[in-house]
Design an enzyme around this catalytic site. Structure first.
Site, short mmCIF file in Angstrom:
data_model
loop_
_atom_site.label_atom_id
_atom_site.label_comp_id
_atom_site.label_asym_id
_atom_site.label_seq_id
_atom_site.Cartn_x
_atom_site.Cartn_y
_atom_site.Cartn_z
CG HIS A 182 -10.58 -1.94 -4.52
ND1 HIS A 182 -9.63 -1.27 -5.24
CD2 HIS A 182 -10.02 -2.15 -3.30
CE1 HIS A 182 -8.56 -1.07 -4.49
NE2 HIS A 182 -8.76 -1.61 -3.29
CG HIS A 189 -7.86 -4.82 0.52
ND1 HIS A 189 -8.11 -5.29 -0.73
CD2 HIS A 189 -7.57 -3.51 0.38
CE1 HIS A 189 -7.99 -4.31 -1.61
NE2 HIS A 189 -7.66 -3.22 -0.96
CB THR A 212 -5.38 2.89 -4.39
OG1 THR A 212 -6.23 2.08 -3.58
CG2 THR A 212 -4.90 4.09 -3.59
CG ASP A 246 -8.34 -0.03 0.42
OD1 ASP A 246 -9.06 -0.39 -0.53
OD2 ASP A 246 -7.16 -0.42 0.56
CE1 TYR A 253 0.27 6.66 2.49
CE2 TYR A 253 1.80 4.83 2.27
CZ TYR A 253 0.55 5.33 2.63
OH TYR A 253 -0.40 4.48 3.12
CG ASP A 302 -7.68 3.78 -0.33
OD1 ASP A 302 -8.41 2.93 -0.88
OD2 ASP A 302 -6.54 4.08 -0.73
P1 AMP Z 1 -4.93 -0.70 -3.01
O1 AMP Z 1 -4.00 -1.83 -3.19
O2 AMP Z 1 -5.46 -0.22 -4.34
O3 AMP Z 1 -5.99 -1.03 -2.06
O4 AMP Z 1 -4.09 0.49 -2.40
C1 AMP Z 1 -4.25 1.02 -1.10
C2 AMP Z 1 -2.92 1.17 -0.47
O5 AMP Z 1 -2.14 2.10 -1.21
C3 AMP Z 1 -2.94 1.82 0.90
O6 AMP Z 1 -3.30 0.90 1.90
C4 AMP Z 1 -1.53 2.29 1.05
O7 AMP Z 1 -0.73 1.25 1.54
C5 AMP Z 1 -1.10 2.58 -0.37
N1 AMP Z 1 -0.93 4.02 -0.59
C6 AMP Z 1 -1.89 4.96 -0.53
N2 AMP Z 1 -1.38 6.18 -0.80
C7 AMP Z 1 -0.09 6.01 -1.05
C8 AMP Z 1 0.97 6.89 -1.39
N3 AMP Z 1 0.77 8.21 -1.55
N4 AMP Z 1 2.19 6.36 -1.59
C9 AMP Z 1 2.40 5.03 -1.46
N5 AMP Z 1 1.44 4.14 -1.13
C10 AMP Z 1 0.21 4.62 -0.91
ZN ZN Z 2 -7.63 -1.42 -1.66
ZN ZN Z 3 -8.00 2.57 -2.73
#
Ligand code: AMP
Ligand code: ZN
Ligand code: ZN
Length: 493
Positions: free
Chosen positions: A428, A271, A148, A267, A231, A111
């Site tokens: 992002h 952040h 994500t 990722d 998850y 990620d």
């Molecule tokens: P973002 O806010 O776009 O940076 O999302 C990244 C976060 O999504 C990760 O740090 C996880 O906490 C969460 N995440 C990733 N995969 C999953 C999943 N399959 N189910 C629930 N949360 C997830």
């Molecule tokens: Zn992120």
């Molecule tokens: Zn991501």
């Protein structure tokens, strides 16, 4: 949907006109010089014998022509020799499976692995895949918004978010008022056909060690116990790798044909500290160690050359700081935007005004304020009716997308009102044309040429690449049906 597919694979038009014109000009110039010389010499002194001068000019011309011809032949010879050697440095046909009965694709996501992170530190394992596989030379292009959930689901469906339904990490269904969150597993949210479903539709097995959408029971996919992990971000990365490796210990006919493996890093660190902090370097090194663990385990089982490993990220990362803020309350002299209208502030502004308000008027007034020069950082936000967003974003064809969308300049954030909150980190989600949002694509396996670089492409192309490797028909999607031919080695008939 085919019309939505990328056109970047089109060959560039050859500059024939430009190449030919200077040659014509110089030929004309040479002739006119010649004519002028003989004219002037004969007119200035009609009695002088011109034979020596003419002979000299003729010899000069002949020498020039001979030299140009030699240079042209040399150029043609060396350019054809170098292009044929460049072509022949790659294999043209896929390598045969040695041990496995049928193709296996392992899709690994790191990620927020911004394109370029692979050069931050020594990454011998990632580079082993790069050097012996095929890489998107200037990175993989995410879909908009570069978040994500929309991106992971685009990778496994080949659909843009407007078509697969996951238009943001969080959003509200305009008809029911229900809220989608990253923990929503009801099938109603998740449109399209993800790879695990396509694979099981064809009687093959799939296994998911985390992937957004993988826990959703839909169609033939029932998220089987032991092969579909719920998850849990606190599972150590090593355990995830080891579980995936254990699938290769199954009898050959039971090894899942398609597997996913997901890591939250880098990722998570991005952040917190932005993309340029040493913490990122350490996170990248750790991901590399996980790739090493994976390669070693597959190698020990004797199937490393048979397994296709596709390593991707979902998006990149850019630094954000408190001075890069735009406050909606600063627009109050033009229009008041109550917080209840706002479904998302950053990195894309999404506004759904209540019935009775005209979205066009709101867009017009907001842009008037933003362009006035009186709103701090106003020029870094541009507001659109969703139907008027640049078509390359493909972000309109869903009622889940609110009618008003604001595109924010990379690194900026929108907030409702001024606070004393100071924040420097990373984000992002911005326009997917922004280079910092790019991530990586590496394909290693029997159908990926070793050491090959391909131009950047959008992640909606990956679905067709994987179904092509698995030799199964995929569901309709936004990827181009010819894309796999451009990146994969042909299998011998
Ligand atoms: P973002 O806010 O776009 O940076 O999302 C990244 C976060 O999504 C990760 O740090 C996880 O906490 C969460 N995440 C990733 N995969 C999953 C999943 N399959 N189910 C629930 N949360 C997830
Ligand atoms: Zn992120
Ligand atoms: Zn991501």
């Amino acid at each position: 949907m085919g019309s939505d597919s990328l056109t970047s694979t089109k060959p560039l038009p050859l500059p024939t006109q430009e190449a030919e014109e200077p040659t014509n000009q110089s030929t004309t110039a040479l002739l006119s010089f010649d004519t002028d010389c003989s004219d002037s010499s004969s007119s200035s002194n009609p009695r002088q014998k011109p034979s020596t001068t003419i002979l000299f000019i003729a010899l000069l011309l002949l020498t020039c022509i001979a030299l140009s011809a030699a240079a042209a032949f040399a150029f043609l010879f060396f350019s054809s020799a170098s292009s044929s050697s460049a072509q022949s440095s790659f294999e043209t046909t896929a390598r045969a499976l040695k041990k496995l009965e049928k193709p296996v694709v392992l899709l690994v996501s790191s990620d927020g692995f911004r394109f370029g992170y692979q050069f931050k530190t020594s990454t011998p394992n990632i580079h082993r895949l790069i050097n012996n596989g095929t890489e998107a030379e200037t990175g993989l292009i995410p879909v908009f918004p570069s978040l994500t959930f929309p991106n992971h689901y685009s990778i496994v469906t080949g659909l843009y978010p407007a078509y697969h339904g996951i238009i943001n990490n969080h959003f509200v269904d305009p008809y029911t008022g229900d809220t989608f969150t990253m923990a929503s597993h009801e099938p109603k949210w998740w449109l399209g056909e993800p790879l695990w479903e396509t694979v099981t539709n064809h009687g093959l097995k799939a296994a998911t060690y985390f992937w957004p959408g993988s826990e959703v029971k839909k169609g033939s996919w029932n998220c089987p116990k032991g092969f579909c992990m719920n998850y849990n971000g606190s599972v150590p990365f090593e355990d995830r790798v080891d579980t995936v490796l254990s699938y290769f210990d199954l009898p050959s006919s039971e090894i899942p044909s398609f597997m996913t493996l997901y890591f939250e890093d880098p990722d998570h660190q991005g952040h917190k500290v932005g993309p340029d902090d040493p913490e990122i370097t350490e996170a990248v090194a750790r991901i590399d160690r996980m790739i090493g663990r994976l390669i070693d385990g597959i190698e020990k089982r004797g199937v490393f050359e048979d397994v296709t490993i596709i390593m991707v990220g979902d998006h990149g990362m850019v630094g954000t700081c408190d001075k890069k803020l735009i406050f909606l309350d600063d627009l109050a002299s033009w229009i008041e935007i109550p917080a209840e209208w706002v479904q998302s502030y950053s990195p894309l502004l999404a506004i759904r005004p209540p019935a009775g308000y005209n979205p066009s008027d709101i867009v017009e007034k907001m842009n008037e304020g933003l362009k006035s020069g009186k709103v701090e950082n106003g020029k870094n936000l541009k507001v659109y009716l969703k139907g008027e967003l640049p078509s390359r974003l493909h972000y309109a064809a869903s009622d889940r997308i609110p009618p008003i969308i604001g595109l924010i300049e990379e690194g900026f954030k929108v907030e409702q009102k001024r606070t004393n909150r100071k924040e420097c980190g990373g984000a992002h989600g911005y326009d997917n044309a922004v280079f910092s949002m790019r991530t990586i694509f590496i394909g290693h396996g029997p159908q990926f040429a070793r050491g090959r670089k391909v131009p950047s492409f959008e992640n909606v192309q990956i679905y067709n690449v994987i179904t092509s490797i698995l030799k199964i028909d995929g569901a309709p999607n936004n990827g181009s049906s010819s894309f796999p031919l451009s990146i994969l080695l042909r299998t011998a008939k």
